[in-house]
Write a protein that holds these residues in place. Structure first.
Motif, PDB file in Angstrom:
ATOM      1  N   GLU A   1      21.053  37.718 -27.659  1.00  0.00           N
ATOM      2  CA  GLU A   1      20.507  38.958 -27.115  1.00  0.00           C
ATOM      3  C   GLU A   1      21.271  40.178 -27.622  1.00  0.00           C
ATOM      4  N   LEU A   2      22.568  40.011 -27.840  1.00  0.00           N
ATOM      5  CA  LEU A   2      23.381  41.115 -28.353  1.00  0.00           C
ATOM      6  C   LEU A   2      23.397  41.180 -29.881  1.00  0.00           C
ATOM      7  N   GLY A   3      22.772  40.207 -30.530  1.00  0.00           N
ATOM      8  CA  GLY A   3      22.634  40.245 -31.986  1.00  0.00           C
ATOM      9  C   GLY A   3      23.878  39.867 -32.760  1.00  0.00           C
ATOM     10  N   VAL A   4      24.704  38.972 -32.187  1.00  0.00           N
ATOM     11  CA  VAL A   4      25.906  38.515 -32.884  1.00  0.00           C
ATOM     12  C   VAL A   4      25.969  36.989 -32.838  1.00  0.00           C
ATOM     13  N   GLU A   5      26.847  36.432 -33.663  1.00  0.00           N
ATOM     14  CA  GLU A   5      27.001  34.983 -33.703  1.00  0.00           C
ATOM     15  C   GLU A   5      28.187  34.496 -32.881  1.00  0.00           C
ATOM     16  N   ARG A   6      29.213  35.369 -32.718  1.00  0.00           N
ATOM     17  CA  ARG A   6      30.432  34.953 -32.026  1.00  0.00           C
ATOM     18  C   ARG A   6      30.858  36.026 -31.029  1.00  0.00           C
ATOM     19  N   SER A   7      31.512  35.600 -29.967  1.00  0.00           N
ATOM     20  CA  SER A   7      32.028  36.550 -28.977  1.00  0.00           C
ATOM     21  C   SER A   7      33.020  37.515 -29.609  1.00  0.00           C
ATOM     22  N   GLU A   8      33.739  37.060 -30.612  1.00  0.00           N
ATOM     23  CA  GLU A   8      34.739  37.887 -31.287  1.00  0.00           C
ATOM     24  C   GLU A   8      34.124  39.067 -32.036  1.00  0.00           C
ATOM     25  N   ASP A   9      32.808  39.042 -32.214  1.00  0.00           N
ATOM     26  CA  ASP A   9      32.118  40.138 -32.900  1.00  0.00           C
ATOM     27  C   ASP A   9      31.766  41.290 -31.965  1.00  0.00           C
ATOM     28  N   LEU A  10      32.153  41.183 -30.705  1.00  0.00           N
ATOM     29  CA  LEU A  10      31.814  42.178 -29.696  1.00  0.00           C
ATOM     30  C   LEU A  10      33.046  42.945 -29.225  1.00  0.00           C
ATOM     31  N   CYS A  11      32.818  44.102 -28.639  1.00  0.00           N
ATOM     32  CA  CYS A  11      33.860  44.850 -27.940  1.00  0.00           C
ATOM     33  C   CYS A  11      33.709  44.534 -26.455  1.00  0.00           C
ATOM     34  N   PHE A  12      34.824  44.459 -25.744  1.00  0.00           N
ATOM     35  CA  PHE A  12      34.775  44.139 -24.321  1.00  0.00           C
ATOM     36  C   PHE A  12      35.493  45.204 -23.511  1.00  0.00           C
ATOM     37  N   TYR A  13      34.899  45.494 -22.344  1.00  0.00           N
ATOM     38  CA  TYR A  13      35.482  46.430 -21.385  1.00  0.00           C
ATOM     39  C   TYR A  13      35.363  45.794 -20.009  1.00  0.00           C
ATOM     40  N   VAL A  14      36.352  46.035 -19.161  1.00  0.00           N
ATOM     41  CA  VAL A  14      36.330  45.479 -17.816  1.00  0.00           C
ATOM     42  C   VAL A  14      36.359  46.618 -16.802  1.00  0.00           C
ATOM     43  N   LEU A  15      35.645  46.426 -15.710  1.00  0.00           N
ATOM     44  CA  LEU A  15      35.602  47.443 -14.670  1.00  0.00           C
ATOM     45  C   LEU A  15      36.906  47.437 -13.882  1.00  0.00           C
ATOM     46  N   CYS A  16      37.309  48.619 -13.480  1.00  0.00           N
ATOM     47  CA  CYS A  16      38.600  48.817 -12.834  1.00  0.00           C
ATOM     48  C   CYS A  16      38.378  49.480 -11.472  1.00  0.00           C
ATOM     49  N   ALA A  17      38.926  48.873 -10.430  1.00  0.00           N
ATOM     50  CA  ALA A  17      38.930  49.500  -9.106  1.00  0.00           C
ATOM     51  C   ALA A  17      40.276  50.207  -8.967  1.00  0.00           C
TER      52      ALA A  17
END
Length: 149
Positions: A82-98
């Protein structure tokens, strides 16, 4: 696009920087378009995920890697497609912060990161299928502590 924001007032934001969430964020499924805006002085590690249509809707987020260098989110095959990549390493990640006071009591949701394909600006919040990460990691307990909410 001229954007009214929760934390930064009014800004000009280029359309090509808009993130599109096909399914929105958890609890805000009707909101599909957001901008990723850095907080001044954070070196790009502390960000705001700002709704493009609702000025009051904004989330504080972090690049998790400065505070948790061994963070290794793995997405399901369907999510990668769905995100158009083959590996998780091809993505940028951000986490929500409280954000809490004191800052060390702030928590990061490492279980449900926002994954972004920085080539297409397609984004998705996911639930990782692992018991390694949970939704309330205290910032003060993470190994690479130093950045912060």
């Amino acid at each position: 696009m001229r954007l009214q924001t929760k934390y930064f007032g009014e800004l000009d934001c280029p359309d090509h920087e808009r993130l599109h969430f096909q399914r929105g964020l958890f609890g805000f499924e009707e909101e599909r378009d957001f901008y990723l805006l850095p907080f001044e002085g954070s070196g790009g590690s502390l960000l705001c995920i700002q709704s493009a249509s609702t000025p009051a809707l904004a989330f504080v987020a972090m690049n998790p890697f400065p505070v948790k260098p061994d963070y290794a989110p793995v997405l399901a095959e369907a999510e990668l497609r769905e995100l158009g990549v083959e590996r998780s390493e091809d993505l940028c990640f951000y986490v929500l912060c409280a954000v809490k006071d004191p800052v060390g009591e702030s928590t990061l949701n490492l279980r449900c990161p926002v994954a972004v394909n920085d080539r297409t600006q397609e984004a998705m919040q996911v639930i990782l299928e692992t018991d390694v990460y949970h939704m309330h990691h205290k910032l003060s307990e993470l190994s690479g502590e130093g950045g912060g909410c």
